[in-house]
Design a protein around this motif. Structure first.
Motif, PDB file in Angstrom:
ATOM      1  N   ASP A   1      65.408 -23.378  76.833  1.00 27.28           N
ATOM      2  CA  ASP A   1      64.041 -23.367  77.365  1.00 27.28           C
ATOM      3  C   ASP A   1      63.890 -22.127  78.256  1.00 27.28           C
ATOM      4  OD1 ASP A   1      65.711 -24.538  79.374  1.00 27.28           O
ATOM      5  OD2 ASP A   1      63.931 -25.314  80.386  1.00 27.28           O
TER       6      ASP A   1
ATOM      7  N   ASP B   1      64.504 -28.969  79.662  1.00 26.02           N
ATOM      8  CA  ASP B   1      65.883 -28.722  79.220  1.00 26.02           C
ATOM      9  C   ASP B   1      66.292 -29.686  78.105  1.00 26.02           C
ATOM     10  OD1 ASP B   1      66.973 -26.529  80.689  1.00 26.02           O
ATOM     11  OD2 ASP B   1      66.968 -27.767  82.494  1.00 26.02           O
TER      12      ASP B   1
ATOM     13  N   SER C   1      63.198 -20.501  81.280  1.00 29.35           N
ATOM     14  CA  SER C   1      63.036 -20.770  82.710  1.00 29.35           C
ATOM     15  C   SER C   1      63.441 -19.581  83.576  1.00 29.35           C
ATOM     16  CB  SER C   1      63.845 -21.999  83.125  1.00 29.35           C
ATOM     17  OG  SER C   1      65.222 -21.775  82.944  1.00 29.35           O
TER      18      SER C   1
ATOM     19  N   ARG D   1      73.060 -23.148  73.019  1.00 32.91           N
ATOM     20  CA  ARG D   1      72.678 -21.731  73.100  1.00 32.91           C
ATOM     21  C   ARG D   1      73.560 -20.891  72.180  1.00 32.91           C
ATOM     22  NH1 ARG D   1      72.273 -20.816  79.720  1.00 32.91           N
ATOM     23  NH2 ARG D   1      70.560 -22.297  80.087  1.00 32.91           N
TER      24      ARG D   1
ATOM     25  N   ASP E   1      72.097 -25.528  78.699  1.00 32.72           N
ATOM     26  CA  ASP E   1      71.071 -26.220  79.480  1.00 32.72           C
ATOM     27  C   ASP E   1      71.470 -27.647  79.819  1.00 32.72           C
ATOM     28  OD1 ASP E   1      68.596 -24.242  79.088  1.00 32.72           O
ATOM     29  OD2 ASP E   1      69.687 -24.406  77.206  1.00 32.72           O
TER      30      ASP E   1
HETATM   31 MG    MG Z   1      67.274 -24.559  80.603  1.00 30.70          MG
END
Ligand code: MG
Ligand code: ADP
Length: 314
Positions: free
Chosen positions: A210, A71, A212, A146, A26
């Protein structure tokens, strides 16, 4: 080629700095000056795609700020600076810019962000807004990536899932008037988590993102980057709308429908008590096992077919 394949194929080879994480995260790390890391993210929103031509521009400004803040906080960071690129349609009333600037100022202040620059131009096309936002991760570990999920970790999510999809339906005029009034704000001005979630994520999360692109797609991004498999329990996922248990199709829309701007993260089972202690709205929805991809289980143990992963632009 979908959006992600395109980025992987054309742009990731150009992103050779370590801080860019191969464009698989992100945010990128700009610098680690010794008191944590400075991180950066960019998000654009486009009239007719992310907001309606009729949306008041103060709400559009708030959405622009929040998609970027989302983010940063999902990485355990605090946002502090932003630049704005404004691409204004020829012929659109410039008076509306005052409303935009008012919303922008209010929301930047709410998140502790200062405007540091930008660019302004015009276009024969739709109103297009892009924001680049910088954040600070105070700990020695830098942003929560991540890629850090470990086998045996739990999977947790903040808030509820499905508001993004319901908001989009409201914006498209697909909901009855009363329901549209309730859900349209989720599309216009997503109600993202506060800065408290950043502190919790920094403290306990092994990986984070996040939401999205839809919960399942974003779980897939964690699985891919962490080289692990996420097993999610359908009955544990907190949904925005109670739906008839029979209506699995509607549940699946909420899990793939996009912009919830909640935080999806993994943590060691030993840290589960931290979720309750935080006082935030958090739910454990699954765990991390070896393998790849995302599995979704019903309460009776049967597997849901998750063919349609989530939202992409191409
Ligand atoms: Mg993101
Ligand atoms: P997010 O949803 O968190 O904003 P995206 O799905 O938009 O992330 O992007 C995934 C990754 O690809 C990020 O690292 C982002 O910086 C990168 N990325 C997206 N579009 C481009 C582009 N046009 N050029 C270079 N990098 C890009």
């Amino acid at each position: 080629m979908d959006e992600f394949a395109l980025i992987r194929r054309l742009f990731a080879p150009l992103a050779t700095s370590e801080g860019a994480a191969g464009l698989g995260d992100d945010v990128a790390i700009l610098a680690s000056p010794g008191n944590g890391a400075v991180i950066v993210t960019t998000d654009a929103i486009v009239e007719g795609v992310h907001f309606l031509t009729s949306d008041p521009l103060d709400t559009v400004a708030r959405k622009l700020v929040r998609v970027n803040v989302s983010d940063i906080i999902a990485k355990g960071g605090r946002p502090f600076a932003a630049s704005l690129t404004l691409v204004w349609p020829n012929g659109r009333e410039a008076d509306e810019l005052q409303e935009f600037a008012a919303g922008l100022g209010e929301d930047l202040e709410k998140w502790g962000v200062r405007l540091i620059g930008g660019d302004t131009t015009s276009t024969p096309g739709p109103l297009t807004l892009s924001m680049t936002m910088h954040g600070h991760c105070p700990g020695a570990d830098g942003p929560v990536r991540r890629s850090g999920a470990r086998i045996g970790d739990l999977v947790a999510v903040s808030g509820v899932i499905g508001r993004g999809w319901l908001g989009l339906r409201a914006a498209r005029g697909e909901l009855p008037e009363e329901a549209a009034r309730i859900w349209l704000p989720a599309y216009q001005e997503p109600d993202i988590q506060g800065l408290d979630i950043a502190d919790l994520v920094a403290r306990v999360a092994s990986s984070s993102i996040d939401v999205s692109d839809g919960l399942l797609a974003d779980a897939g991004h964690i699985a891919e980057q962490s080289k692990a498999r996420l097993q999610l329990r359908l009955d544990r996922i907190p949904l925005a709308l109670g739906v008839d248990g029979e209506d699995e199709a509607q549940v699946m829309e909420m899990l793939t429908g996009g912009d919830d701007y909640q935080v999806l993260f993994t943590l060691a089972p030993d840290d589960e008590h931290e979720l309750r202690r935080s006082g935030l709205e958090l739910t454990v929805i699954g765990d991390v096992v070896s393998g790849e991809g995302v599995d979704l289980f019903r309460a009776d143990g049967s597997v849901v077919d998750v063919a349609k992963g989530g939202w992409t632009h191409f």
